[in-house]
Design a protein around this motif. Structure first.
Motif, PDB file in Angstrom:
ATOM      1  N   ALA A 109      11.447   8.178  -0.914  1.00 55.28           N
ATOM      2  CA  ALA A 109      11.522   6.721  -1.195  1.00 55.28           C
ATOM      3  C   ALA A 109      10.352   6.150  -1.720  1.00 55.28           C
ATOM      4  N   PHE A 110      10.559   5.007  -2.266  1.00 51.00           N
ATOM      5  CA  PHE A 110       9.198   4.692  -3.293  1.00 51.00           C
ATOM      6  C   PHE A 110       8.307   4.002  -2.094  1.00 51.00           C
ATOM      7  N   LYS A 111       8.868   3.677  -1.038  1.00 46.80           N
ATOM      8  CA  LYS A 111       7.774   3.185   0.048  1.00 46.80           C
ATOM      9  C   LYS A 111       6.824   4.097   0.401  1.00 46.80           C
ATOM     10  N   ASP A 112       6.931   5.427   0.108  1.00 45.06           N
ATOM     11  CA  ASP A 112       5.717   6.097   0.734  1.00 45.06           C
ATOM     12  C   ASP A 112       4.401   5.868  -0.351  1.00 45.06           C
ATOM     13  N   GLY A 141      15.862   0.944   6.650  1.00 42.09           N
ATOM     14  CA  GLY A 141      16.068   2.480   6.363  1.00 42.09           C
ATOM     15  C   GLY A 141      14.979   3.130   5.687  1.00 42.09           C
ATOM     16  N   ASP A 142      14.477   2.759   4.744  1.00 42.28           N
ATOM     17  CA  ASP A 142      13.382   3.398   4.051  1.00 42.28           C
ATOM     18  C   ASP A 142      11.965   3.176   4.604  1.00 42.28           C
ATOM     19  N   THR A 143      11.884   1.748   5.083  1.00 40.06           N
ATOM     20  CA  THR A 143      10.571   1.482   5.560  1.00 40.06           C
ATOM     21  C   THR A 143       9.752   2.466   6.650  1.00 40.06           C
ATOM     22  N   THR A 253      16.088  -4.573  -5.853  1.00 50.10           N
ATOM     23  CA  THR A 253      15.327  -5.461  -5.097  1.00 50.10           C
ATOM     24  C   THR A 253      16.014  -5.873  -3.576  1.00 50.10           C
ATOM     25  N   GLY A 254      15.018  -5.879  -2.517  1.00 52.36           N
ATOM     26  CA  GLY A 254      15.592  -6.386  -1.345  1.00 52.36           C
ATOM     27  C   GLY A 254      14.729  -7.478  -0.885  1.00 52.36           C
ATOM     28  N   ASN A 255      13.349  -6.987  -0.276  1.00 46.94           N
ATOM     29  CA  ASN A 255      12.456  -7.889   0.305  1.00 46.94           C
ATOM     30  C   ASN A 255      11.554  -8.383  -0.856  1.00 46.94           C
ATOM     31  N   PHE A 256      11.746  -8.163  -2.092  1.00 45.77           N
ATOM     32  CA  PHE A 256      11.009  -8.561  -3.168  1.00 45.77           C
ATOM     33  C   PHE A 256       9.608  -7.959  -3.370  1.00 45.77           C
ATOM     34  N   GLY A 257       9.053  -7.119  -2.394  1.00 44.53           N
ATOM     35  CA  GLY A 257       7.652  -6.651  -2.488  1.00 44.53           C
ATOM     36  C   GLY A 257       7.376  -5.965  -3.733  1.00 44.53           C
ATOM     37  N   ASN A 258       8.375  -5.086  -3.977  1.00 43.58           N
ATOM     38  CA  ASN A 258       8.253  -4.084  -5.217  1.00 43.58           C
ATOM     39  C   ASN A 258       8.201  -4.969  -6.429  1.00 43.58           C
ATOM     40  N   ALA A 259       9.079  -5.787  -6.614  1.00 44.07           N
ATOM     41  CA  ALA A 259       9.195  -6.721  -7.811  1.00 44.07           C
ATOM     42  C   ALA A 259       7.887  -7.399  -8.081  1.00 44.07           C
ATOM     43  N   ALA A 408      12.944   3.950 -10.152  1.00 43.58           N
ATOM     44  CA  ALA A 408      13.941   4.983  -9.075  1.00 43.58           C
ATOM     45  C   ALA A 408      13.372   4.668  -7.823  1.00 43.58           C
ATOM     46  N   THR A 409      14.050   4.103  -7.003  1.00 42.07           N
ATOM     47  CA  THR A 409      13.573   3.812  -5.517  1.00 42.07           C
ATOM     48  C   THR A 409      13.653   4.730  -4.445  1.00 42.07           C
ATOM     49  N   ALA A 410      14.796   5.665  -4.733  1.00 41.63           N
ATOM     50  CA  ALA A 410      15.200   6.670  -3.593  1.00 41.63           C
ATOM     51  C   ALA A 410      15.503   7.976  -4.354  1.00 41.63           C
TER      52      ALA A 410
HETATM   53  C1  LIG Z   1      12.845  -0.768   0.049  1.00 38.98           C
HETATM   54  C2  LIG Z   1      13.984  -0.473  -0.950  1.00 38.98           C
HETATM   55  C3  LIG Z   1      14.268  -1.377  -1.873  1.00 38.98           C
HETATM   56  C4  LIG Z   1      13.909  -2.851  -1.723  1.00 38.98           C
HETATM   57  O1  LIG Z   1      12.346  -2.935  -2.193  1.00 38.98           O
HETATM   58  P1  LIG Z   1      11.785  -4.194  -1.828  1.00 38.98           P
HETATM   59  O2  LIG Z   1      10.545  -3.984  -1.997  1.00 38.98           O
HETATM   60  O3  LIG Z   1      12.143  -4.541  -0.511  1.00 38.98           O
HETATM   61  O4  LIG Z   1      12.302  -5.394  -2.804  1.00 38.98           O
HETATM   62  C5  LIG Z   1      15.000  -0.748  -2.924  1.00 38.98           C
HETATM   63  N1  LIG Z   1      15.497   0.840  -2.933  1.00 38.98           N
HETATM   64  C6  LIG Z   1      15.188   1.245  -1.741  1.00 38.98           C
HETATM   65  C7  LIG Z   1      15.611   2.676  -1.799  1.00 38.98           C
HETATM   66  C8  LIG Z   1      14.270   1.062  -0.787  1.00 38.98           C
HETATM   67  O5  LIG Z   1      13.959   1.716   0.109  1.00 38.98           O
END
Ligand SMILES: *Cc1c(COP(=O)(O)O)cnc(C)c1O
Length: 460
Positions: A109-112, A141-143, A253-259, A408-410
């Motif tokens: 996932a992109f959080k890595d 989930g991913d964090t 987007t979820g927590n808006f950190g990426n955007a 592509a985040t996951a």
């Molecule tokens: C965390 C996550 C998001 C949301 O990212 P934010 O930085 O919280 O907006 C979107 N897609 C995937 C797969 C994520 O793990």
């Protein structure tokens, strides 16, 4: 020499900090989020190698807190283990639409991309200080898996990760709970992700608890994560527009950190035409971009659980910038929002935000249709979060002449049930994770209360 960077709180009543202190502090003492006092310009030359580019782009943000050679070495180490040599490669979808593949790290996932760096920076700083912390985090989930992967086995860090019980996918849960390291504790909370996030905020707000356990955060309120995410906007733009011309981005987007990292990249000088924020049915941000009013609703589960969020914590950073950095006004607005679920954002702030962002949404049926369509037309498997992005990108793009880059985040293998439902194909986990389902799980359960979290921390 670069000037040392200082960081200030979005609520205007916490002391300014250097990068290393902001890294360790997470949430500011006034409840705000730390932001850089000045926004540097992008370097004139962006190196072709990802780690070199990352080093050059991020350096002004860490200046004053770490030696340049040490920072470069930590950055290089952070990206060495990504499965693709380009770290964050770009894939063409046709029609001048591209995918920025952020799934090449150890937890898919992109959080890595951010956490591999943040874990190492944290470890370095703690070692330098001879100090120790407990990283307390909430995950949809991913964090959690990305944090656990980045922090497991580190000498000076304990990790306690809260996830909403039954609301993360099996793969996501197992990626967290099958890690068998003495410094890792998984807690399944009876509640939603927002509940978990509120518990973390409440723990940080309890100064006694925070002091005693040396609480630190690696969820996306930590500035260093936003910082690390700026890099791939720049490298992706350079790949599709080597001439430096404008590109657009669409960000699930979820927590808006990426955007938000995309917004910083633009502020640093990247030519960005459209910044599109894509949400699932949990669309508080999309409704704000459309209507200008901030109204929270209850969280509803969806096929893209990492976006099942109604209070996007990083939005506070954008509010603060759009207010002309009026911390007290931001604090008042967010206090009101928290207590009533509504906020009247001043028209001038709204106008400046809506000049930069657009929002679109996609429900679960649309997500399944998009996944099926990409599979039928391109033979491509994308996860549900990414599918929300690609569809909203096509819906909202204004010009086919400007490349559109969807993040592509996951990896699709993190969401095999959704993939099967949409395409009939069950994507296998990459070989290095193939025995995930055979490993024993390690987790405890907890009620949705600060007392429960307090006693868990006490028992460590
Ligand atoms: C965390 C996550 C998001 C949301 O990212 P934010 O930085 O919280 O907006 C979107 N897609 C995937 C797969 C994520 O793990």
């Amino acid at each position: 020499m670069t000037e040392p960077m200082t960081y200030c709180s979005t609520r205007g009543q916490a002391p300014d900090l250097a990068f290393a202190d902001a890294l360790l502090t997470g949430l500011a003492t006034d409840g705000g989020l730390y932001c850089p006092r000045s926004i540097p310009e992008l370097p004139e030359q962006i190196p072709g190698d990802y780690a070199d580019a990352a080093n050059a782009i991020m350096w002004p943000f860490v200046a004053g807190s770490i030696e340049p050679e040490m920072f470069a070495a930590i950055v290089a180490e952070s990206y060495r283990f990504f499965r693709h040599p380009e770290v964050c490669p770009v894939v063409a979808l046709g029609d001048n639409h591209f995918l920025l593949d952020l799934t090449q790290g150890p937890t898919l996932a992109f959080k890595d991309v951010a956490l591999q760096l943040v874990g190492r920076l944290l470890d370095h700083e703690l070692e330098r200080r001879g100090d120790r912390v407990t990283v307390l985090g909430a995950t949809s989930g991913d964090t959690g898996s990305a944090a656990i992967e980045a922090l497991q086995g580190r000498q000076n860090i304990d990790v306690v990760i809260l996830h909403p019980r039954g609301r993360v996918s099996d793969v996501q849960r197992k990626q967290m709970t099958t890690v068998d390291a003495p410094n890792v504790l998984n807690v399944a909370v009876e509640g939603t992700f927002d509940d978990c996030q509120d518990l973390v905020k409440a723990a940080f707000g309890d100064s006694e608890l925070r002091q005693r356990h040396g609480l630190a955060a690696v969820n996306s309120i930590n500035w260093a994560r936003v910082m690390a995410q700026i890099v791939y906007y720049v490298t992706a733009a350079r790949k599709v527009r080597p001439d430096g011309g404008p590109v657009s981005f669409c960000v699930p987007t979820g927590n808006f950190g990426n955007a938000l990292a995309g917004w910083y990249a633009k502020r640093m000088g990247l030519a960005v035409e459209q910044l599109v924020v894509a949400s699932n049915r949990n669309d508080v941000l999309t409704r704000f971009f459309e209507t200008g009013s901030l109204t929270s609703r209850s969280v509803e589960p969806s096929l893209s659980p990492s976006m099942d969020i109604q209070v996007s914590s990083n939005f506070e950073r954008l509010l603060w910038e759009s207010s002309g950095r009026d911390g007290l006004a931001v604090a008042a607005l967010l206090d009101g929002f928290r207590s009533s679920g509504n906020a009247e954002v001043p028209a001038a702030w709204t106008a400046s935000i809506r000049a930069e962002f657009e929002g679109g949404r996609l429900d679960d049926d649309g997500t399944l249709a998009e996944m099926a369509g990409l599979h039928d037309h391109l033979g491509l498997l994308v996860d549900p979060h990414t599918a929300v992005g690609t569809k909203v990108a096509r819906d909202l793009r204004r010009s086919a002449d400007v490349p559109m880059i969807t993040l592509a985040t996951a990896h699709p293998a993190k969401f095999p049930d959704a993939l099967q439902q949409a395409t009939g194909v069950r994507p296998p986990l990459p070989a290095f994770l193939s025995e995930l389902f055979d490993r024993p799980e390690h987790l405890i359960q907890a009620e949705n209360s600060l007392d429960a979290i307090r006693s868990i921390l006490e028992s460590r």
